[in-house]
Design a protein around this motif. Structure first.
Motif, short mmCIF file in Angstrom:
data_model
loop_
_atom_site.label_atom_id
_atom_site.label_comp_id
_atom_site.label_asym_id
_atom_site.label_seq_id
_atom_site.Cartn_x
_atom_site.Cartn_y
_atom_site.Cartn_z
N LYS A 4 0.82 -1.21 0.00
CA LYS A 4 0.00 0.00 0.00
C LYS A 4 0.86 1.26 0.00
O LYS A 4 0.48 2.26 -0.62
CB LYS A 4 -0.92 -0.01 1.23
CG LYS A 4 -1.97 1.07 1.19
CD LYS A 4 -3.04 0.86 2.22
CE LYS A 4 -2.47 0.93 3.62
NZ LYS A 4 -3.52 0.87 4.63
N SER A 10 -2.95 -7.67 12.58
CA SER A 10 -2.83 -6.67 11.51
C SER A 10 -2.27 -5.39 12.09
O SER A 10 -2.71 -4.93 13.15
CB SER A 10 -4.20 -6.38 10.91
OG SER A 10 -4.77 -7.53 10.36
N ILE A 68 -4.43 -10.33 8.86
CA ILE A 68 -5.12 -10.45 7.57
C ILE A 68 -4.86 -9.22 6.73
O ILE A 68 -5.61 -8.89 5.81
CB ILE A 68 -6.64 -10.67 7.77
CG1 ILE A 68 -7.27 -9.52 8.54
CG2 ILE A 68 -6.90 -11.98 8.50
CD1 ILE A 68 -8.79 -9.55 8.53
N ASN A 69 -3.78 -8.49 7.06
CA ASN A 69 -3.50 -7.26 6.33
C ASN A 69 -2.63 -7.50 5.10
O ASN A 69 -3.14 -7.67 4.01
CB ASN A 69 -2.88 -6.25 7.30
CG ASN A 69 -2.59 -4.93 6.64
OD1 ASN A 69 -3.32 -4.52 5.74
ND2 ASN A 69 -1.53 -4.26 7.05
N LEU A 107 -4.64 -9.22 -0.21
CA LEU A 107 -4.62 -7.75 -0.11
C LEU A 107 -3.35 -7.19 -0.74
O LEU A 107 -3.40 -6.23 -1.52
CB LEU A 107 -4.76 -7.32 1.36
CG LEU A 107 -5.11 -5.85 1.58
CD1 LEU A 107 -6.36 -5.44 0.81
CD2 LEU A 107 -5.32 -5.57 3.06
N TYR A 110 -3.19 -4.73 -4.05
CA TYR A 110 -2.51 -3.42 -4.08
C TYR A 110 -1.46 -3.37 -5.19
O TYR A 110 -1.38 -2.42 -5.96
CB TYR A 110 -1.84 -3.12 -2.74
CG TYR A 110 -2.78 -2.60 -1.67
CD1 TYR A 110 -3.61 -1.50 -1.93
CD2 TYR A 110 -2.84 -3.18 -0.41
CE1 TYR A 110 -4.47 -1.01 -0.96
CE2 TYR A 110 -3.70 -2.70 0.56
CZ TYR A 110 -4.51 -1.61 0.28
OH TYR A 110 -5.36 -1.13 1.24
N PRO A 159 -14.70 -10.07 1.60
CA PRO A 159 -15.14 -8.89 2.34
C PRO A 159 -16.21 -8.11 1.58
O PRO A 159 -16.12 -7.92 0.37
CB PRO A 159 -13.86 -8.05 2.47
CG PRO A 159 -12.74 -9.02 2.29
CD PRO A 159 -13.26 -10.08 1.36
N ALA A 214 -13.73 -0.72 -2.16
CA ALA A 214 -12.53 -0.34 -1.41
C ALA A 214 -11.28 -0.52 -2.26
O ALA A 214 -10.34 0.26 -2.15
CB ALA A 214 -12.42 -1.16 -0.13
N LEU A 215 -11.26 -1.54 -3.09
CA LEU A 215 -10.00 -1.90 -3.76
C LEU A 215 -10.12 -1.97 -5.27
O LEU A 215 -9.16 -2.32 -5.96
CB LEU A 215 -9.50 -3.25 -3.22
CG LEU A 215 -9.25 -3.27 -1.70
CD1 LEU A 215 -8.99 -4.69 -1.22
CD2 LEU A 215 -8.08 -2.38 -1.33
N THR A 274 -11.34 -2.68 5.08
CA THR A 274 -10.88 -3.54 3.99
C THR A 274 -9.47 -3.15 3.56
O THR A 274 -8.61 -3.98 3.34
CB THR A 274 -11.85 -3.44 2.80
OG1 THR A 274 -13.18 -3.63 3.29
CG2 THR A 274 -11.56 -4.47 1.74
N LEU A 278 -7.25 -1.56 5.36
CA LEU A 278 -6.26 -1.73 6.43
C LEU A 278 -6.07 -3.19 6.83
O LEU A 278 -5.21 -3.50 7.66
CB LEU A 278 -6.69 -0.95 7.68
CG LEU A 278 -6.52 0.57 7.64
CD1 LEU A 278 -7.07 1.19 8.90
CD2 LEU A 278 -5.07 0.94 7.46
N GLY A 279 -6.88 -4.07 6.28
CA GLY A 279 -6.77 -5.47 6.66
C GLY A 279 -7.12 -5.70 8.11
O GLY A 279 -6.50 -6.51 8.78
N LEU A 280 -8.11 -4.96 8.60
CA LEU A 280 -8.58 -5.17 9.97
C LEU A 280 -9.97 -5.78 9.92
O LEU A 280 -10.80 -5.36 9.12
CB LEU A 280 -8.63 -3.84 10.74
CG LEU A 280 -7.29 -3.22 11.14
CD1 LEU A 280 -7.50 -1.83 11.71
CD2 LEU A 280 -6.56 -4.09 12.14
N PRO A 281 -10.25 -6.77 10.77
CA PRO A 281 -11.59 -7.36 10.78
C PRO A 281 -12.64 -6.31 11.16
O PRO A 281 -12.39 -5.47 12.03
CB PRO A 281 -11.51 -8.46 11.83
CG PRO A 281 -10.12 -8.48 12.35
CD PRO A 281 -9.33 -7.40 11.73
#
Lengths: 308, 424
Positions: A12, A112, A133-134, A172, A176, A195, A201-202, B198, B200-203
């Motif tokens: 990122k 994360s 999970i980041n 993720l 990116y 998600p 978001a992406l 999403t 930041l990859g945080l739940p």
């Protein structure tokens, strides 16, 4: 040339130029790795600690080989058998290690943002080897390196990322990176593992039908089902997962075109990938592993701030 | 002791003096007279341009951590922070150790603040051990002085149990306070589920975890015809549901925190653990809806959600950080900073008058009344720093941030407590 960042916390934070620089440097190191003497003296005055708060085979060995082939001094840390198991905080552990004059930290952690937290509090350069999970930036870089080897360029490449998107840091980081380099991305898998806000978001497409995603793509990066990171049931059984979302030889042959299969490992054979796919002609999984060392050498070399 | 408050604007829409600039003369803790101009002698004369006086403020939801977690906060330090924040009364959540679930704990908290300028009123637990299984002794706690009932940071999840709790408190006209979160949705979530989580990859914790429980609580309220207060509302939809329930005539009220009005999830880019809070910071649009709801009166009051934590609970990985931030000392300045258009009377409404109505603590500024007052000034500024922080903890994102508006002091129990800490 130098990287725009002091740490590698995630893709990122990188610019496309940073990514290009890492990939081209990795290419030079890959040549080094083909020589009879696979070692250069570049980091012989650098000490690196590998902090693994989570289990790892590939990534840890790959980093350690990369460090050794750059002639760095290395120290390994795993959480079991350390003071972290006695309840020492992350910051205390790292500060204790740094007081023994360590220059760089390679860290894997189940939370994360753990490397970002560390970066705020310590002066050493940090390489994120996977945080919760980041992100898993070096995995995305080696995936990109492998795709570039195969296809020449990432621009316009159609990449399907398939499986447990929600619990995957590989997904993720790949998203990116591929977005920054101009590839098209579709994520595919069961709705419970994707998600909800990922499309906006992406900027990726979402597909629940794996066959459709495979028909669309040039390359499929198949992710591991992260059973250890799922806190509640997100699908009914591994059997059903394999039937609905697993990739079999038969499925690949029904596409009427050749695609490339990638997987970050470790593979759950017979779940997300059948063995004859993982070991078959479409797979470049072992190339990924091989490239991992060169990519990690490039990252460590560039972060150690050596002029290229 | 004679104190003269000279040329103060009175903000209290229950008072005939509301909106008027008056001199107020306090003699031995009583409002002796309110006149246009008084020229009596006094021990202390307070005169400051822009000074406003309101009925003493009340915070309906703060964690004072005493007993059990005195390293974070004590009744004394929490009450001092509250006094500096303009509060004459604070409701303390029962999530202490032992929990506030019987007469003994209620009496401990009441006695610990009896002689402090700010009174701490305990919220009794709804369920035994805050386990959400069996009803706690609410009647006995009520008779001993518990102001209302709540499982605090662990809201009641089971519908059947909340139904019984809402019915049970009707015997003594009690109020149940709920934090709106369904813990079975986004159980392991850390921040609002959305674009930010999403990236930041945080739940995530989806908005629906709040909406669904507000909906359910309203249904239970309709059935039981009881009284419910929802605190820490964080979503636009949650506000909308509460507004509809009010229009329907249910006895529902709500409060929002200052930080939900100031921050949104986009502020969490750097994994700042101070922004990890019990009902999560939501989107910019949600924040806008909360601000509108405060301005148009859909939200009844402001709740500080003051939650102190020791430094090691915040200087750590985001996932392991404990949720909550300090709030008592900066609540007013944060709200005024975000919503400068709020009139003095609206501020008095949000910080005092509504809370007093909901929890049956009536007060009107009038001659002959015991003086329980908050002095504030919209033209001054507040900057929280290490020197003026009264809490034992430091988990606030507002340190060294200049905020508009300042509390100048409180008058309660016959004592004047002036704030020196604003500096100007």
């Amino acid at each position: 040339m130098k990287l725009s960042t002091k740490n590698l916390l995630g893709i990122k934070d990188l610019t496309p130029e940073d990514i290009q620089l890492i990939l081209s440097t990795a290419s030079q190191f890959k040549d080094v790795l083909q020589r009879p003497v696979k070692k250069v003296p570049s980091l012989r005055d650098v000490t690196i600690v590998n902090l693994f708060y989570e289990n790892s085979t590939r990534t840890r060995i790959s980093f350690e080989l990369a460090e050794k082939r750059l002639s760095a001094d290395t120290v390994n840390f795993t959480v079991s058998g350390s003071s972290a198991a006695k309840g020492e905080t992350l910051l205390d552990t790292v500060n204790n290690i740094l007081s023994m004059k360590v220059d760089m930290v390679v860290m894997r952690h189940s939370a994360s943002g753990a490397p970002h937290f560390l970066a705020k509090h310590i002066p050493a350069a940090i390489v994120n080897a996977g945080d919760g999970i980041n992100e898993h930036p070096t995995q995305a870089l080696l995936d990109a390196f492998s795709m570039t080897e195969k296809f020449g360029s990432l621009k316009g490449l159609k990449v399907a990322i398939i499986g447990d998107i929600m619990h995957s840091r590989v997904a993720l980081s790949n998203i990116y990176l591929l977005t920054k380099m101009g590839a098209d991305i579709t994520v595919a898998g069961p709705p419970t593992l994707i998600p909800k806000y990922i499309a906006e978001a992406l900027n990726v497409k979402v597909e629940y039908n794996v066959k459709k995603a495979l028909q669309w793509c040039d390359v499929a990066n198949v992710l591991r089902i992260q059973l250890e990171r799922q806190n509640q049931p997100l699908f009914s059984s591994l059997r059903e997962y394999n039937q609905a979302y697993g990739i079999s030889r038969q499925l690949l042959e029904s596409l009427g075109k050749d695609i490339v299969i990638m997987h970050p490992g470790p593979i759950n054979r017979g779940v997300e990938l059948d063995s004859d796919v993982a070991d078959g002609p479409f797979s470049i999984i072992l190339n990924q592993v091989e490239n991992g060392v060169a990519v990690r050498m490039a990252v460590l070399y560039l972060l150690a701030n050596r002029e290229n | 002791m004679k104190i003269l408050l000279r040329k103060v604007l009175i903000a209290d829409n229950t008072s005939s003096f509301n909106g008027l600039q008056k001199d107020i003369f306090l003699v031995n803790g009583t409002i002796a007279s309110i006149e246009d101009s008084l020229s009596t002698e006094a021990d202390i004369i307070i005169e400051e341009n822009g000074m406003v006086v309101s009925p003493g403020w009340i915070d309906p939801f703060a964690q004072l951590s005493d007993p059990g977690f005195e390293y974070r906060e004590t009744i004394a330090s929490g009450a001092a922070a509250a006094a500096a924040g303009g509060y004459t009364q604070v409701f303390a959540v029962p999530n202490t150790s032992p929990m506030v679930q019987s007469k003994t704990q209620v009496e401990y908290i009441l006695s610990a603040s009896r002689h402090l300028p700010t009174t701490v009123l305990p919220l009794g637990a709804v369920t035994k051990n805050i386990e959400g299984k069996d009803l706690a002794e609410m009647y006995d706690m009520h008779n001993s002085g518990a102001i209302a009932f709540s499982d605090g940071l662990q809201p009641v999840q089971t519908s059947g149990l909340l139904l019984k709790a809402l019915q049970y408190v009707k015997a003594f006209d009690g109020v149940v306070i709920q934090l709106p979160i369904d813990k079975s949705i986004g159980t392991h979530g850390l921040i609002n589920e959305g674009i930010v989580s999403t990236r930041l990859g945080l739940p995530g914790i989806p908005s629906i975890a709040e909406e669904i429980i507000i909906k359910r609580d309203i249904d239970l309220l309709r059935y039981t015809e009881s009284k419910l207060h929802i605190t820490g509302v964080s979503t636009a939809k949650g506000i909308e549901l509460i507004q509809k329930a009010k229009q329907e005539g249910l006895q529902i009220s709500s409060s929002v925190t200052p930080y939900h009005l100031y921050f949104c999830d986009e502020n969490i880019q750097q994994y700042d653990t101070n922004l990890k809070v019990p009902t999560p910071l939501r989107t910019k649009e949600d924040r806008q809806a909360l601000q509108n709801a405060v301005l148009n009166g859909v939200v009844d009051c402001i709740a500080s959600h003051h939650i102190p934590h020791d430094i090691d609970s915040k200087i750590c990985e985001f996932e392991y950080a404990k949720p909550g931030m300090l709030g008592l000392q900066t609540a007013f300045a944060v709200v005024h900073h975000v919503l400068p258009q709020l009139s003095p009377a609206q501020i008095a409404q949000l910080f005092s008058v509504s809370t007093r109505n909901i929890f049956n603590l009536p007060y009107t500024i009038k001659e002959g009344a015991a003086a329980e007052l908050t002095l504030f000034n919209l033209q001054k500024e507040t900057t929280l720093n290490k020197q003026n922080n009264k809490s034992k903890s430091v988990n606030s994102p507002f340190f060294n941030i200049s905020l508009k508006g300042a509390v100048r002091g409180i008058f309660s129990k016959g004592q004047l407590t002036l704030n020196e800490w604003n500096g100007n």
